[in-house]
Write an enzyme that holds these catalytic residues in place. Sequence first.
Site, mmCIF file in Angstrom:
data_model
loop_
_atom_site.group_PDB
_atom_site.id
_atom_site.type_symbol
_atom_site.label_atom_id
_atom_site.label_comp_id
_atom_site.label_asym_id
_atom_site.label_seq_id
_atom_site.Cartn_x
_atom_site.Cartn_y
_atom_site.Cartn_z
ATOM 1 N N HIS B 133 -1.919 1.056 -2.730
ATOM 2 C CA HIS B 133 -1.516 0.639 -4.071
ATOM 3 C C HIS B 133 -0.811 1.833 -4.720
ATOM 4 C CE1 HIS B 133 -2.218 -0.415 -8.340
ATOM 5 N NE2 HIS B 133 -2.402 -1.648 -7.931
ATOM 6 N N ASP B 210 -10.186 4.424 -1.621
ATOM 7 C CA ASP B 210 -9.876 3.561 -2.749
ATOM 8 C C ASP B 210 -10.590 2.228 -2.521
ATOM 9 O OD1 ASP B 210 -8.853 1.785 -4.546
ATOM 10 O OD2 ASP B 210 -6.741 2.118 -4.043
ATOM 11 N N GLN B 213 -10.580 -2.871 -4.134
ATOM 12 C CA GLN B 213 -10.730 -4.222 -3.590
ATOM 13 C C GLN B 213 -12.024 -4.367 -2.795
ATOM 14 O OE1 GLN B 213 -8.782 -6.766 -4.267
ATOM 15 N NE2 GLN B 213 -7.278 -5.560 -5.393
ATOM 16 N N LYS B 236 -12.465 -5.618 -11.491
ATOM 17 C CA LYS B 236 -12.297 -6.443 -10.282
ATOM 18 C C LYS B 236 -13.641 -6.876 -9.715
ATOM 19 C CE LYS B 236 -8.107 -3.932 -9.006
ATOM 20 N NZ LYS B 236 -6.899 -4.742 -9.117
ATOM 21 N N CYS B 374 2.173 -4.031 -6.810
ATOM 22 C CA CYS B 374 2.050 -2.576 -6.953
ATOM 23 C C CYS B 374 1.956 -1.898 -5.595
ATOM 24 C CB CYS B 374 0.847 -2.193 -7.813
ATOM 25 S SG CYS B 374 0.937 -2.809 -9.483
#
Lengths: 160, 416
Positions: B133, B210, B213, B236, B374
Amino acid sequence: MFDELRELYQEVILDHGKSPRNFRAIADARYHAHGHNPMCGDQLEVFVVTDDGGRIADVSFVGKGCAISVASASLMTEILRGKTVDEARRMFDGFHEMCTTGADDPLAELPEEDADRLQVLSGVREFPMRVKCATLAWHTMNAATKGIDEISTDDGLGAG
Amino acid sequence: MSAQASIIEPVAFDVDAVRRDFPILSREVHGQKLVFLDSAASAQKPRQVLDAERHIYEHEYANVHRGIHYLSQVCTDRMEAAREKVRAFLNAGSEKEIVFTRNATESINLVAASWGRTFLNEGDEIVISEMEHHSNIIPWQFLRDEKGIVLRIAPVGDEGEFLMDDFAGLLNERTKLVAITHMSNVLGTIVPVKDVVRMAHDAGAKVLLDGAQAVTHIPVDVKDLDCDFYVFSGHKLYGPSGIGVLYAKEALLDAMPPYMGGGEMIRSVTFEKAEWADLPYKFEAGTPAIAQSVGLGAAVDYVTGLGLDAIGAHEADLLTYANQRLSSIDGLKLIGTAPGKSSVVSFTMDCAHPHDIGTLVDRAGVAIRVGHHCAQPLMDRMGVAATARASFGLYNTRAEVDVLTRALEGVREFFG
Ligand SMILES: Cc1ncc(COP(=O)(O)O)c(C=O)c1O
């Protein structure tokens, strides 16, 4: 399904979106620019050739985009042929205003035939997210005639 | 089919009951029942999260860590309880290792600005991947431009799979950091991060994962992964926006200078100098997102209450079903088909641009994301300008996959 979207996607738009006119690059065009709509990744290149009298002798585009942006670019190339660069810029102003404000009168000054052709894109008013699609080619043409190589409709906001 | 379906259909997961927890799911859009397939951008919030935030504002609100009055104490306790929930959620060793930020993006920027500026030098290398991202690309580009470090890019394969051998080939004695997504927001690919961490550590590099998600789909255990940094966003994970998390090993946080200066993050100040507060407050300058952190704690409770294994099984079923239904649509191409991927489905259609797809299915009440998500370098790698993306969360159903499928068939007829 989606009958209420016929106002946005009129037959003319579907037709030009599928089979764009003047979809080719022109080597050595007098004016040329890249346009980019970062929100959807659309990229267009617009080419404008003027004759000795300053009229647009040829205008074309290449690139990738949604049905609205491709149809708008295609219609633009048909309409601009034979216009002066000044007239083209004024048409851009009128078209831009029609798409963003929803008023019809911005086109009132134009020859009726041209106004009618641009009118088919007026459906985007109801879709604020799609206005940039409709105006991308025009922005790019406008930039090209001012000697600007590259324009972007915005800075691409959004989460992933 | 039925025998097979009964095996993959999760029984322990009552999606109807789950849906009743999310007030927004009963609304309509354009006169159609909302079918929300954009949770990868931001998820909807259950009543439990809304109630927690509302409760604190109605009954307990005051600024934290400073008042000695009753409400300030209560509110501080609530916020610290939320931190403990996040610690347990990630299985971190200590609450000192849980820094509250605004979102995953801020967490990554914090690491880049504080750890990166302090410990990286010209010629050092950072490895990221092709499927990052923008928020895990740009902060490192800042650092590259400022410090002259080198960014190296681990490639993905045509299915969107993480190419382990190519990644291994990028590691060397100059590699100081590997900053990689745990799960791609476009392809759904799950990166084998435990192996990544082991290999990076063997090369002497730190690892930032990261998890923006991943945390919503799979259990994360930072001790087991042994990663150095792990980041995610509350919004999220069915929690509020405005709150995010940075997990970092305590020794690293200890060695890192503060990211921002202000209140909350100091122990003592004179005009000559200041002493930093203890961890994690050293990194939490200013009044924090108080109610949001409590909301995040409620979201963590909600997700762990259902169980990430049960959620994952439910979503895996949706993914299998969606792949099967969408594949039946003429001219539809799935982008991202790596084995073991999670429930994010990107696709293109030969008859329509993603933007047109998005506008049409919206009329059927279906919210999907269209564009580059993104992740523009990844779009370039996959050879597309944009995709349409349906992402499935814990409240989605097979019936919603059917609505999406019918809408996409409608797109085909419309543009066909
Ligand atoms: C993989 C990934 N990383 C980072 C982010 C950034 O999250 P946020 O915008 O909440 O900081 C997102 C989502 O937007 C994401 O999907």
